[in-house]
Enzyme design. Structure first.
Site, PDB file in Angstrom:
ATOM      1  N   SER A   1       0.808  -1.228   0.000  1.00  0.00           N
ATOM      2  CA  SER A   1       0.000   0.000   0.000  1.00  0.00           C
ATOM      3  C   SER A   1       0.839   1.273   0.000  1.00  0.00           C
ATOM      4  O   SER A   1       0.297   2.374   0.056  1.00  0.00           O
ATOM      5  CB  SER A   1      -0.918   0.009   1.228  1.00  0.00           C
TER       6      SER A   1
ATOM      7  N   ASN B   1      -1.845  -1.517  13.484  1.00  0.00           N
ATOM      8  CA  ASN B   1      -3.304  -1.298  13.491  1.00  0.00           C
ATOM      9  C   ASN B   1      -3.681   0.008  14.179  1.00  0.00           C
ATOM     10  O   ASN B   1      -4.524   0.754  13.682  1.00  0.00           O
ATOM     11  CB  ASN B   1      -4.007  -2.476  14.188  1.00  0.00           C
TER      12      ASN B   1
ATOM     13  N   THR C   1     -39.578  26.799 -10.062  1.00  0.00           N
ATOM     14  CA  THR C   1     -39.884  25.463  -9.543  1.00  0.00           C
ATOM     15  C   THR C   1     -40.140  24.633 -10.787  1.00  0.00           C
ATOM     16  O   THR C   1     -40.657  25.150 -11.787  1.00  0.00           O
ATOM     17  CB  THR C   1     -41.125  25.457  -8.622  1.00  0.00           C
ATOM     18  N   HIS C   2     -39.754  23.381 -10.749  1.00  0.00           N
ATOM     19  CA  HIS C   2     -39.860  22.509 -11.936  1.00  0.00           C
ATOM     20  C   HIS C   2     -39.126  23.107 -13.141  1.00  0.00           C
ATOM     21  O   HIS C   2     -39.493  22.847 -14.285  1.00  0.00           O
ATOM     22  CB  HIS C   2     -41.320  22.245 -12.315  1.00  0.00           C
TER      23      HIS C   2
ATOM     24  N   SER D   1     -14.421  25.333 -28.772  1.00  0.00           N
ATOM     25  CA  SER D   1     -14.674  24.078 -29.470  1.00  0.00           C
ATOM     26  C   SER D   1     -13.676  23.967 -30.605  1.00  0.00           C
ATOM     27  O   SER D   1     -13.300  24.964 -31.217  1.00  0.00           O
ATOM     28  CB  SER D   1     -16.102  24.081 -30.026  1.00  0.00           C
TER      29      SER D   1
ATOM     30  N   LYS E   1     -18.242  28.832 -30.096  1.00  0.00           N
ATOM     31  CA  LYS E   1     -18.589  28.243 -28.800  1.00  0.00           C
ATOM     32  C   LYS E   1     -17.739  28.757 -27.639  1.00  0.00           C
ATOM     33  O   LYS E   1     -16.553  28.994 -27.774  1.00  0.00           O
ATOM     34  CB  LYS E   1     -18.434  26.702 -28.851  1.00  0.00           C
TER      35      LYS E   1
ATOM     36  N   ASN F   1     -17.558  27.159 -23.995  1.00  0.00           N
ATOM     37  CA  ASN F   1     -18.120  26.039 -23.234  1.00  0.00           C
ATOM     38  C   ASN F   1     -17.762  26.117 -21.751  1.00  0.00           C
ATOM     39  O   ASN F   1     -16.606  26.380 -21.408  1.00  0.00           O
ATOM     40  CB  ASN F   1     -17.629  24.714 -23.818  1.00  0.00           C
TER      41      ASN F   1
ATOM     42  N   GLU G   1     -19.014  21.840 -15.875  1.00  0.00           N
ATOM     43  CA  GLU G   1     -19.457  20.481 -16.213  1.00  0.00           C
ATOM     44  C   GLU G   1     -18.600  19.438 -15.501  1.00  0.00           C
ATOM     45  O   GLU G   1     -19.103  18.400 -15.047  1.00  0.00           O
ATOM     46  CB  GLU G   1     -19.396  20.272 -17.730  1.00  0.00           C
TER      47      GLU G   1
ATOM     48  N   TYR H   1      -9.453  -5.520  13.645  1.00  0.00           N
ATOM     49  CA  TYR H   1      -8.861  -5.085  12.375  1.00  0.00           C
ATOM     50  C   TYR H   1      -8.953  -6.188  11.327  1.00  0.00           C
ATOM     51  O   TYR H   1      -8.830  -7.375  11.624  1.00  0.00           O
ATOM     52  CB  TYR H   1      -7.384  -4.704  12.583  1.00  0.00           C
TER      53      TYR H   1
ATOM     54  N   GLN I   1      -7.462  -1.379   4.788  1.00  0.00           N
ATOM     55  CA  GLN I   1      -6.410  -0.690   4.042  1.00  0.00           C
ATOM     56  C   GLN I   1      -6.982   0.007   2.799  1.00  0.00           C
ATOM     57  O   GLN I   1      -6.416   0.980   2.321  1.00  0.00           O
ATOM     58  CB  GLN I   1      -5.333  -1.700   3.628  1.00  0.00           C
TER      59      GLN I   1
ATOM     60  N   LYS J   1      -8.073   4.210   2.314  1.00  0.00           N
ATOM     61  CA  LYS J   1      -7.296   5.424   2.085  1.00  0.00           C
ATOM     62  C   LYS J   1      -7.433   6.000   0.675  1.00  0.00           C
ATOM     63  O   LYS J   1      -7.559   7.210   0.501  1.00  0.00           O
ATOM     64  CB  LYS J   1      -5.827   5.172   2.451  1.00  0.00           C
TER      65      LYS J   1
HETATM   66  N1  ARG Z   1      -1.114  -0.824   5.750  1.00  0.00           N
HETATM   67  C1  ARG Z   1      -2.060  -1.255   6.736  1.00  0.00           C
HETATM   68  C2  ARG Z   1      -3.389  -0.509   6.574  1.00  0.00           C
HETATM   69  O1  ARG Z   1      -3.404   0.466   5.956  1.00  0.00           O
HETATM   70  C3  ARG Z   1      -1.533  -1.045   8.114  1.00  0.00           C
HETATM   71  C4  ARG Z   1      -2.068  -1.967   9.123  1.00  0.00           C
HETATM   72  C5  ARG Z   1      -1.581  -3.346   8.865  1.00  0.00           C
HETATM   73  N2  ARG Z   1      -1.963  -4.214   9.896  1.00  0.00           N
HETATM   74  C6  ARG Z   1      -2.003  -5.554   9.761  1.00  0.00           C
HETATM   75  N3  ARG Z   1      -2.403  -6.256  10.741  1.00  0.00           N
HETATM   76  N4  ARG Z   1      -1.677  -6.137   8.635  1.00  0.00           N
HETATM   77  O2  ARG Z   1      -4.424  -0.937   7.078  1.00  0.00           O
END
Ligand code: ARG
Length: 470
Positions: A34, A121, A166-167, A288, A294, A296, A301, A328, A333, A336
């Site tokens: 990650s 964790n 409205t509408h 355009s 144009k 735009n 958008e 956990y 993971q 993120k």
């Molecule tokens: N990279 C992990 C995450 O974002 C960190 C925690 C990992 N913990 C584990 N027990 N493998 O969740």
């Protein structure tokens, strides 16, 4: 896919330790690693490690000498990252192991003591809370800036008459200032939701360790305070498994994105030839490749479209979380990427909308003319019948309906009917009815709290400044 043997860094294998003989397969790395995403948490990760280290020293769990070495090493790493000299290694999986491994290179054995009484964790939960807290603060400031620009425009256009819809059909005349202040309220609620989210997320998971707490005599209040949290999370299982803060953030982010999208949509409509209410500056317009005439509104958008990413991010995390038993699981993971993407998307969209609102020029004459189309003052006529002739509103509604039909048959506006023509429908009507049929008089009369009258809007502008800007 990277050939792992070639990229495996010094310190590799730290995560797996002595338990494993062989290296993971490339596929295992591909799904598990990650660092490309969570390297963004480096500042938070180092701050949390420093707080944890200081606490371990204060509690006598590690020696002062080791603590000093660790803190010095962490500062060096922060500097290396800031200067772009730090090499992140995929073989070290994530930001936590990358920092710890480099720390071992820098300070030797002492580095191994940093991980006493904690786990990745509680580390990752702490890092992400810290990151989101800053993001919420930045978002709040950006939204306050957008509100200020809207309030300035609202003040300048407190008396500018436009059709209220409205509408998407002209309903009653309103003032543009009033219309813009509606968005100030929406973004005000978004800021309120962000503040709620911030308040709830501001508890520290650090020290929950893997899930059960620790046998070491740690001081969780100390680390929580050092990191600016209101206190430690009360339950260690909850501390490492809770991602409410991510879901709440994405929930409020989705609502905010919808608000931005609605404003973007109005900009698109207003700038269309059919409406002709506004013109975006060259800075926020594209041409355009085939049609030279144009202009735009691509930026508007795109804001409208990017709402989908943010709603998608909310769905991604909700679905990732919904089946997870305590505590956990690696599923978490996956929180993120959507959180980062939603935050980046919103930061861009808020900035773009702010720029567009700042630059937009309104065609006030055209707006006023449109406000008079479609019998938009019919309600004013009905109200006049109630007020002056003491007619019950339902009857006034009926009489007005007949007058609108008459005007429609003649192909003219209500104000173009003669007094005789009106008298044929309702004998009591007198010449001063014409006062309420003009759009200016219509908006001027709407002085109820929260209404559209220019003076009411000017008062609302002052109040909005007090509530949201000053
Ligand atoms: N990279 C992990 C995450 O974002 C960190 C925690 C990992 N913990 C584990 N027990 N493998 O969740």
């Amino acid at each position: 896919m990277t050939a792992k043997s070639a990229t495996r860094a010094p310190g590799a294998g730290t995560v797996r330790g002595a338990r494993f003989g062989a290296q993971p397969s490339d596929l295992m790395d591909a799904i598990n690693v990650s660092i490309d995403v969570d390297k963004r948490l480096h500042g938070e990760d180092i701050a949390a490690s420093k707080a944890h280290c200081a606490m371990l020293v204060r509690q006598g769990i590690i020696s002062e000498a080791d603590g000093d070495a660790i803190l010095g090493g962490l500062d060096t790493i922060a500097k290396e990252i800031a200067e772009g000299r730090f090499s992140f290694h995929r073989s070290l999986e994530d930001i936590h192991m990358n920092v710890e491994s480099r720390l071992a290179e820098l300070v030797g054995d002492a580095a191994g003591r940093l991980h006493t009484a904690r786990s990745r964790n509680d580390q990752v939960a702490t890092d992400l809370r810290l990151w989101l807290r800053q993001t919420l603060d930045d978002m709040d400031a950006a939204l306050a800036g957008l509100q200020e620009v809207l309030i300035d425009k609202a003040e300048a256009h407190a008396g500018t008459v436009m059709p209220g819809f409205t509408h998407l059909q002209a309903a009653q005349p309103v003032t543009l200032g009033h219309h813009l202040l509606a968005y100030v309220e929406m973004f005000g609620r978004d800021r309120g939701r962000a503040a709620d989210c911030r308040r709830r997320l501001n508890q520290c998971p650090l020290g929950a360790a893997a899930l059960a707490g620790t046998s070491f005599p740690i001081d969780r209040r100390m680390t929580a305070e050092a990191l600016g949290f209101d206190g430690p999370c009360a339950n260690s299982l909850d501390a490492v498994s809770d991602r409410d803060f991510a879901m709440e953030f994405l929930g409020l982010a989705a609502v905010l994105a919808v608000h931005l999208s609605r404003l973007a949509e109005e900009i698109v409509l207003w700038c269309s030839d059919a409406f002709g209410f506004a013109r975006l500056s060259d800075a926020f317009t594209t041409g355009s490749s085939i049609m030279p005439q144009k202009r735009n509104p691509d930026a508007a958008e795109l804001v409208r479209a990017k709402t989908g990413r943010v709603i998608g991010a909310l769905t991604t995390v909700l679905v990732a979380m919904k089946g997870l038993p305590l505590a956990y699981a690696k599923d978490m993971q996956e929180d993120k990427e959507p959180v980062f993407d939603a935050a980046d998307t919103l930061a861009l969209c808020i900035a773009v909308i702010t720029g567009m609102v700042q630059d937009i020029a309104f065609a006030t004459e055209r707006m006023k003319a449109a406000a008079g189309e479609g019998y938009a003052t019919a309600t004013d006529l009905a109200d006049w019948l109630v007020r002056v002739l003491a007619m019950p509103f339902r009857e006034a509604h009926h009489v007005t309906g007949r007058l609108v039909r008459l005007a429609e048959q003649k192909g003219c506006g209500l104000e173009d009917l003669s007094l005789e023509e009106m008298g044929a429908v309702e004998a009591g009507i007198t010449a001063d009815v014409f006062d309420v049929l003009g759009v200016e008089n219509s908006v001027k009369s709407r002085t109820s709290f929260g209404g559209t009258a220019p003076d009411t809007v000017r008062a609302a502008v002052a109040e909005a400044r007090r509530r949201f800007v000053d």
